[in-house]
Design a protein around this motif. Structure first.
Motif, PDB file in Angstrom:
ATOM      1  N   VAL A 155     162.967  71.434 117.441  1.00 57.36           N
ATOM      2  CA  VAL A 155     161.850  70.504 117.649  1.00 57.36           C
ATOM      3  C   VAL A 155     162.144  69.222 116.875  1.00 57.36           C
ATOM      4  CG1 VAL A 155     159.381  70.117 117.346  1.00 57.36           C
ATOM      5  CG2 VAL A 155     160.206  72.373 118.023  1.00 57.36           C
ATOM      6  N   GLU A 156     162.214  68.128 117.592  1.00 57.88           N
ATOM      7  CA  GLU A 156     162.713  66.874 117.009  1.00 57.88           C
ATOM      8  C   GLU A 156     161.928  66.421 115.779  1.00 57.88           C
ATOM      9  OE1 GLU A 156     162.870  63.748 119.890  1.00 57.88           O
ATOM     10  OE2 GLU A 156     163.410  62.252 118.391  1.00 57.88           O
ATOM     11  N   PHE A 157     160.597  66.458 115.872  1.00 55.10           N
ATOM     12  CA  PHE A 157     159.785  65.949 114.760  1.00 55.10           C
ATOM     13  C   PHE A 157     159.963  66.800 113.492  1.00 55.10           C
ATOM     14  CE2 PHE A 157     156.209  63.001 116.481  1.00 55.10           C
ATOM     15  CZ  PHE A 157     157.147  62.285 117.199  1.00 55.10           C
ATOM     16  N   ILE A 158     160.195  68.089 113.672  1.00 57.57           N
ATOM     17  CA  ILE A 158     160.472  68.933 112.502  1.00 57.57           C
ATOM     18  C   ILE A 158     161.828  68.542 111.930  1.00 57.57           C
ATOM     19  CG2 ILE A 158     161.094  71.267 111.763  1.00 57.57           C
ATOM     20  CD1 ILE A 158     158.876  72.404 113.302  1.00 57.57           C
ATOM     21  N   HIS A 187     152.837  69.231 101.307  1.00 57.28           N
ATOM     22  CA  HIS A 187     151.380  69.354 101.371  1.00 57.28           C
ATOM     23  C   HIS A 187     150.709  68.498 100.303  1.00 57.28           C
ATOM     24  CE1 HIS A 187     151.405  73.415 103.745  1.00 57.28           C
ATOM     25  NE2 HIS A 187     151.886  72.398 104.420  1.00 57.28           N
ATOM     26  N   LEU A 215     150.256  64.445 101.013  1.00 55.20           N
ATOM     27  CA  LEU A 215     148.960  64.245 101.612  1.00 55.20           C
ATOM     28  C   LEU A 215     147.876  64.253 100.537  1.00 55.20           C
ATOM     29  CD1 LEU A 215     147.315  65.060 104.457  1.00 55.20           C
ATOM     30  CD2 LEU A 215     147.351  67.268 103.357  1.00 55.20           C
ATOM     31  N   TYR A 245     155.282  60.058 109.786  1.00 54.01           N
ATOM     32  CA  TYR A 245     154.982  60.898 110.960  1.00 54.01           C
ATOM     33  C   TYR A 245     153.533  61.367 111.023  1.00 54.01           C
ATOM     34  CZ  TYR A 245     160.013  61.093 110.376  1.00 54.01           C
ATOM     35  OH  TYR A 245     161.319  60.755 110.185  1.00 54.01           O
ATOM     36  N   GLY A 246     152.731  60.977 110.058  1.00 54.25           N
ATOM     37  CA  GLY A 246     151.342  61.425 110.109  1.00 54.25           C
ATOM     38  C   GLY A 246     151.139  62.695 109.310  1.00 54.25           C
ATOM     39  N   ASN A 247     149.943  62.848 108.780  1.00 62.14           N
ATOM     40  CA  ASN A 247     149.577  64.020 107.985  1.00 62.14           C
ATOM     41  C   ASN A 247     149.883  65.328 108.704  1.00 62.14           C
ATOM     42  OD1 ASN A 247     148.620  63.163 105.541  1.00 62.14           O
ATOM     43  ND2 ASN A 247     146.538  62.821 106.273  1.00 62.14           N
ATOM     44  N   ALA A 248     149.559  65.356 109.985  1.00 62.39           N
ATOM     45  CA  ALA A 248     149.666  66.589 110.748  1.00 62.39           C
ATOM     46  C   ALA A 248     151.063  67.179 110.658  1.00 62.39           C
ATOM     47  CB  ALA A 248     149.320  66.302 112.203  1.00 62.39           C
ATOM     48  N   VAL A 249     152.034  66.369 111.011  1.00 59.44           N
ATOM     49  CA  VAL A 249     153.400  66.875 111.064  1.00 59.44           C
ATOM     50  C   VAL A 249     153.883  67.254 109.669  1.00 59.44           C
ATOM     51  CG1 VAL A 249     155.763  66.292 111.702  1.00 59.44           C
ATOM     52  CG2 VAL A 249     153.890  65.597 113.168  1.00 59.44           C
ATOM     53  N   VAL A 271     152.077  68.511 107.194  1.00 56.49           N
ATOM     54  CA  VAL A 271     151.520  69.828 106.858  1.00 56.49           C
ATOM     55  C   VAL A 271     152.249  70.918 107.637  1.00 56.49           C
ATOM     56  CG1 VAL A 271     149.487  71.299 107.054  1.00 56.49           C
ATOM     57  CG2 VAL A 271     149.253  68.957 106.220  1.00 56.49           C
ATOM     58  N   LEU A 272     152.447  70.689 108.921  1.00 61.78           N
ATOM     59  CA  LEU A 272     153.082  71.703 109.757  1.00 61.78           C
ATOM     60  C   LEU A 272     154.548  71.901 109.396  1.00 61.78           C
ATOM     61  CD1 LEU A 272     151.359  70.671 113.083  1.00 61.78           C
ATOM     62  CD2 LEU A 272     150.989  72.790 111.801  1.00 61.78           C
ATOM     63  N   ALA A 273     155.219  70.831 108.998  1.00 67.63           N
ATOM     64  CA  ALA A 273     156.606  70.978 108.561  1.00 67.63           C
ATOM     65  C   ALA A 273     156.649  71.818 107.288  1.00 67.63           C
ATOM     66  CB  ALA A 273     157.232  69.603 108.322  1.00 67.63           C
ATOM     67  N   ASP A 285     154.492  74.240 106.654  1.00 69.53           N
ATOM     68  CA  ASP A 285     154.286  75.602 107.150  1.00 69.53           C
ATOM     69  C   ASP A 285     155.581  76.174 107.726  1.00 69.53           C
ATOM     70  OD1 ASP A 285     151.696  75.266 106.399  1.00 69.53           O
ATOM     71  OD2 ASP A 285     150.869  75.109 108.417  1.00 69.53           O
TER      72      ASP A 285
END
Lengths: 319, 319
Positions: free
Chosen positions: B29-32, B82, B85, B102-106, B108-110, B112
């Motif tokens: 997954v590119e963004f990761i 984390h 943020l 890339y924004g908070n979302a990515v 946090v998920l990265a 995870d």
């Protein structure tokens, strides 16, 4: 708290589940306690724990079924906490999303706290294979959530990506809830495969139904405004098919993320006009059929029947 | 990438570490991939892996030392992701914090995603005790981070809370890096205790030194503006002591979070005037002494010496 259980036999198990969960997530740090209280009392449908319990019972009962049920629910709850932020969701389970009350920071950290409790549960089971399985599902979850975000940002829509997203963010964890019971019970490989397949297809049907309702449902039954996926740039089976049939109109609406007041209604009408809504309902039914078919490898039992009932519900679920 | 290693014997190990890490976190997954690339190439000092390797070598080498080193670093990296943020940090390791790109979302998920790789590493070691130890440290991490946030929000400052925070957010993981090696090597309990104590006291000294430099250091050596902790409402040993000595003046500055241009300089001058800076340096030295003393239970070796050197560095570390 109302839990809609598929069979009354599960009631005592689910009550124990709630008590154990409450104890497990208790912290002496006040801000964590506030969020976890919210989470525990908010409840939710506890679909994943029910899957774990029913899979366990379909095998005659397995050791550590409670820990498995809690572990899958904690992983799910963590993604909700980390997703409240991601999705900027206005409501979640009818409550104000945790982060609106305490800030993004505490929401993310409370999720991390839940993951620490998940690790603890896994250590109790003593099964390294389960640790490995959770690692793979956690990876799929994170990857598919990021992929969803990436697609929203770049706009490169495909059915292949949609399949990966519904599998990664929902079906893989439901598969784990079922297959994990087989691992804990050292079940024969054909039973393990049957439960894995059931969880996977049921989970795909479940997420597709959620996505379907997000556009074709009503705000009253859903408890939130419809069209949320369009506004967040998330693809669903319906919008993907509409992109095939009405590429220009659909793309415009997706690009502006349903910003025009009429946009969501237009998509709904196009879906009905082209028969896309029925197509998707059929596709969901296809997954349900495969889930039910997988169960035939298991010995007949009330729990196997309850799994079947659970799956068949997806064809007409409204909330 | 420059890694400041405490002994040249570690160089090959740390090179292997970097390669393994790169492979471990690779995603399709590119963004990761973008975030993880950033994280891997950003590097950092790899203090925790060095602790794990040296603890392992001080015991004559233990199985899965590499997996332990990677696991502790992944847990650390996740808290950075984390925390970017949480802290709203302007820079981290000299790079633009991941979330700004890339924004908070990515972000946090990265994080995870990294946790899923941590679970995978633990499953490789086959040691359930290690899974349990990671669960406890992950809990301490989340709780102390939330506690820090809670204190900033409520303003209920205490030395007791500060002790818990530096232990939970830093020392517990460094203790795990050291004690984990003892577990993997089935070391005798006095060696295990020695390494656990070393990690704990070293970790406390490390965090206290970080906190000290945040106020008393220079922007040039730190690579970021000083006074960040004051601006984020975070307590440190220095501001806690200043609250004792100059309660009114200090409280005003803390309440407005150092918003006046002169605030940080005033705190620095007060600290020097009251001798609080020297007091804190002595307190750090006290932890270093205890860390070094703990090592005496271990058999003499170059790696034991290297751990001693690492600890003693904290007395004068500038970055």
């Amino acid at each position: 708290m109302s839990v809609k259980v598929v069979t009354s036999d599960l009631e005592p198990l689910l009550n124990t589940f709630e008590e154990y969960l409450r104890e497990l997530v208790r912290s002496d740090v006040e801000f964590i306690r506030l969020i976890e209280d919210d989470l525990v009392t908010a409840g939710g449908k506890r679909v994943r724990p029910q899957l774990a319990f029913l899979a366990s019972r379909a095998l005659g009962g397995v050791p550590y079924e409670m820990e498995l049920a809690l572990a899958v629910e904690l992983l799910h709850s963590t993604t909700l906490l980390h997703d409240d932020l991601v999705d900027d969701a206005e409501t979640r389970r009818g409550h104000v999303a945790a982060f609106r009350k305490y800030g993004n920071a505490v929401s993310v950290l409370a999720g991390d706290y839940l993951l620490s409790r998940l690790l603890y549960l896994l250590s109790i089971t003593g099964r390294m294979e389960l640790v490995y399985m959770f690692s793979e599902v956690a990876r799929e979850l994170a990857e598919s959530e990021v992929l969803q975000f990436q697609i929203a940002a770049l706009g490169d829509y495909s059915f292949e990506a949609y399949e990966r997203i519904i599998t990664g963010k929902t079906a893989s964890l439901m598969r784990l809830a079922c297959e994990g019971a087989a691992v804990l019970g050292n079940a024969p490989s054909e039973w393990r495969q049957a439960l894995a397949d059931f969880g996977l297809f049921y989970g795909q049907a479940f997420q597709m139904r959620d996505d379907y309702l997000d556009l074709m449902g009503t705000p009253e039954t859903l408890g939130k405004p419809i069209g949320g996926d369009v506004r967040e740039g998330k693809l669903t089976a319906i919008t993907l098919r509409l992109l095939d049939i009405y590429p220009q109109e659909t793309l415009e609406i997706l690009h502006r993320r349903g910003a025009d007041p009429e946009d969501i209604e237009i998509l709904r009408k196009l879906a009905v006009a082209a028969g896309v809504d029925r197509e998707v309902v059929q596709s969901i039914q296809g997954r349900i059929d495969r889930a039910v078919a997988a169960l035939s490898a298991l010995p007949p039992s009330p729990s196997r029947e309850a799994l079947e009932v659970l799956a068949k519900r997806e064809a007409s679920r409204l909330t």
